[in-house]
Design a protein around this motif. Sequence first.
Motif, PDB file in Angstrom:
ATOM      1  N   VAL A 190       0.901  -1.127  -0.146  1.00 32.15           N
ATOM      2  CA  VAL A 190       0.176  -0.001  -0.085  1.00 32.15           C
ATOM      3  C   VAL A 190       0.804   1.246   0.065  1.00 32.15           C
ATOM      4  N   SER A 191       0.703   2.146  -0.931  1.00 30.48           N
ATOM      5  CA  SER A 191       1.210   3.341  -1.008  1.00 30.48           C
ATOM      6  C   SER A 191       0.488   4.520  -0.912  1.00 30.48           C
ATOM      7  N   ILE A 192       0.602   5.458  -0.105  1.00 23.42           N
ATOM      8  CA  ILE A 192      -0.254   6.573   0.270  1.00 23.42           C
ATOM      9  C   ILE A 192       0.702   8.117  -0.224  1.00 23.42           C
ATOM     10  N   ASN A 193      -0.118   8.868  -0.972  1.00 18.74           N
ATOM     11  CA  ASN A 193       0.228   9.956  -1.175  1.00 18.74           C
ATOM     12  C   ASN A 193      -0.650  11.060  -0.449  1.00 18.74           C
TER      13      ASN A 193
ATOM     14  N   VAL B  52      -2.356  10.614   5.404  1.00 18.38           N
ATOM     15  CA  VAL B  52      -2.872   9.517   5.883  1.00 18.38           C
ATOM     16  C   VAL B  52      -1.622   8.476   6.087  1.00 18.38           C
TER      17      VAL B  52
ATOM     18  N   THR C  63      -0.981   4.336   7.353  1.00 18.08           N
ATOM     19  CA  THR C  63      -1.508   2.846   7.606  1.00 18.08           C
ATOM     20  C   THR C  63      -0.900   2.386   8.974  1.00 18.08           C
TER      21      THR C  63
ATOM     22  N   ILE D  98      -6.386   2.531   8.252  1.00 16.73           N
ATOM     23  CA  ILE D  98      -5.604   3.942   7.896  1.00 16.73           C
ATOM     24  C   ILE D  98      -6.145   5.003   8.724  1.00 16.73           C
TER      25      ILE D  98
ATOM     26  N   ILE E 178      -6.819  12.535  -1.218  1.00 17.98           N
ATOM     27  CA  ILE E 178      -5.697  11.668  -0.849  1.00 17.98           C
ATOM     28  C   ILE E 178      -5.789  10.392  -1.758  1.00 17.98           C
ATOM     29  N   THR E 179      -4.491  10.204  -2.519  1.00 15.21           N
ATOM     30  CA  THR E 179      -4.525   8.973  -3.449  1.00 15.21           C
ATOM     31  C   THR E 179      -4.089   7.853  -2.851  1.00 15.21           C
ATOM     32  N   ILE E 180      -4.635   6.700  -2.826  1.00 20.34           N
ATOM     33  CA  ILE E 180      -3.906   5.557  -2.340  1.00 20.34           C
ATOM     34  C   ILE E 180      -3.834   4.500  -3.242  1.00 20.34           C
TER      35      ILE E 180
ATOM     36  N   SER F 297      -5.869   1.535  -7.243  1.00 25.92           N
ATOM     37  CA  SER F 297      -5.961   3.066  -6.784  1.00 25.92           C
ATOM     38  C   SER F 297      -7.364   3.278  -6.138  1.00 25.92           C
TER      39      SER F 297
ATOM     40  N   THR G  92      -9.228   7.166  -4.441  1.00 23.99           N
ATOM     41  CA  THR G  92      -8.991   8.532  -3.983  1.00 23.99           C
ATOM     42  C   THR G  92      -9.954   8.558  -2.656  1.00 23.99           C
TER      43      THR G  92
END
Length: 784
Positions: free
Chosen positions: A732-735, A738, A740, A757, A766-768, A778, A780
């Motif tokens: 999982v990658s969060i931009n 937020v 994890t 989260i 927020i984009t995950i 992905s 949002t």
Amino acid sequence: MKFRVLKYLKFYGLILLLGIIFQSCEEVKDSTIKINSNWKFKRLETSNLSEKGYEDTDFDDSDWELVHLPHTAHIEPLVVNNQWQGVCWYRKSIDIPNFTEDKKVFIEFEAAMNHSIVWINGEEVSMHQGGYLPVVMDATKYLKRHAKNTIAVRLNNTDNPITGPKPLKRLDFNMYGGLYRNAWLSVKDKVYISHPVLADKVAGGGIFVSTPKVSKETSTVSVKTHIVNDTKVPKSVELVQSIYYDEQLVEENRSARIDIEAESDMDISEQFSLQNANLWSPKHPHLYHLKTKVLLKGKVIDEETTRFGIREFKFKNNQLYINGEKTFLRGVNRHQEYPFVGYALSDNAQYRDAKKIKDAGFDYIRLSHYPQSPAFMDACDELGLVVIDAILGWQFYNDTDAFRDYCYKSATNLIRRDRNHPCVMAWEVSLNETKMPIPFMEKLDKIVHSEYPGEQVYSCGWMDEVYDIYLQARQHRILHPHELKDKPLSVSEYGDWEYFSKNAGLNQDKLPNELRNELSSRQTRAYGEARMLRQAKNVQEAHNDNIANTIAYSDSYWVMYDYNRGYHDDIEHSGLMDIFRLPKFAYYFYQSQKDRDQGHILKIASYWNDTSSLNVKVYSNAEEVKLYLNDNLVSIQKPDNDEISKGLNHPPFTFKLPTFIKGSLKAESYVDGKKVAEDVVKTPQAVTKLKMWLDKSGKAPQSGVNDVLFLYIAGVDENGTINPDFFEDINVSINGDVKTLNVEKVKAEAGIATALIRIGNTKGKITISANAVDLTGSYTISVK
């Protein structure tokens, strides 16, 4: 108690005061400030680490961790079999530059696990036993004006013989450390509405709303208000109380002049007569607001808003009538635990838990086995969930005055905290599964009836002596069918233990352990379709038995959500949802028991793959269901009429198919000959992508409140069908702002992985992103 007790402006310039409080307030409710932000935190890793000076104002805490409440003292793994226990500290600096001689300041922690000591500016203010009820302090004399003030809190959640309930290594649930609920700071004039915990008055303190007479035509609302004069001169005040429904004024009372002597207090009682009131019930949870204003020389010096409901809980021949209508309550038990963060749930997360319970078809919750969050109680009011409210207790009695006094105080403060909630039907002032002396129970029962005088109050407990309501587990009835007193009966726990324990009366002693596990209600989603269907069959059989063969007015399945146990090396899996709040098939059985006016329910309990049962279960509250296989009609059926269905309002539908054929199953449900719902299940194919969604359950993600939510990531095929054989690790990658909280890898179980989260302080998009092997997905999040 603040139920979100909105507290209003009490003096000019308070807005300025609230705006400039240093390092404190992300939420302002007039004169009450939520002080959840910017605490310094330190967990002691060894018991002999020096704590000297931690409470001092000038102590250097610059290397301590910066945290925000609600906060857990330790992030735990998914399976908690060695929970952290020990000492931790919280510190916060706060500046109140406009704090003047004619003001009072109160501080409240909604919970502090478990033994707490609070210092303000190096002086000890409070020592509190117990981790589930509020810690409230009059901080006025300890605070400095026009200077920095320091609050220091020392918490110890090691085993405690005074609070119990028993050592963690033998306990059936976990007691997670930390300041895990909200903290508040209130500023008041020295003539003010008291806090019921600090006032310490039997059936008094603060504002106490009750409804002694309830009918569709005329209802009586009784209000007792406690006002304190902390000045050194007499004061004459007026009290204005107004009742609103949907922001419309319904009724208003203005008192004559009330004279309160210096350094004294007074109770003022008022009664309102409401015509054609909107009554609170599980189906129609109507809520009113009482606005209370205290006026001095025509100026409002204190104001509170108290939410309440008008309802009557009454027993006739041991059957329950709500507002005169005979009612059977279908319920569930609930532990307040989340994975990883333990008890540190945001208020939104508390609501989401309650919403899932309501959506599952329940109208009643037994809170197990301790007081739960004010936010959860608020949600029960709003959603129409009747509650049995409980003090802490589980298989533990300490024959000392200190322990008994702790239990008495807990019962007292629980009622003072929750008495205005219309959802509360009864008070479980009992130590669950614990042999208690009769005088001990008599004292607890007396506290209930003293603190909430009148007819609409009931004590309850698991022993059939003393209490008004007997909480009898189903296995006890199976083993001892004739031990029943002439009093209202609730089946407090059922559906789990009698299918698991070898001594619970269903002949499990004749089964080998591995078969006993297979046939129990403790099933994970990972165990597959057959074992989830076994759990669903168990709960159906048990619930049907409760309805058909007892005189109970309610039952509550054990348990809504899977949870960790202090004494066990695995999660307890009898939940209708797993610990990540993903439903098992048994969830849909209960959902199908809803009345049709609450919605049309239809669910095929099958993955429809080559290992699926050919006896396909369909859960529905319809009159008739049609099942199609690849658009070919299999059959049209009425509900089942077997031995485990005869007591149910809406038995399931069982379709017998001759063989498995890959493709789709489609169910259509009908009422009065009209199609009302459709459900389709397709045979899962190879996973081609990841699908992601967020569990909002009625509350969108919110910034600045330590909101925690479940993000689900599923392996789906080209048709969008979740493949239950997908068990891959997920990256999982969060931009964005937020985080994890999973301790271990995010891993799929029966097709779905879950990341817990936590939302930060930033609003916006927020984009995950997620990936596993050659799969991507992905999502949002819009954060308000």
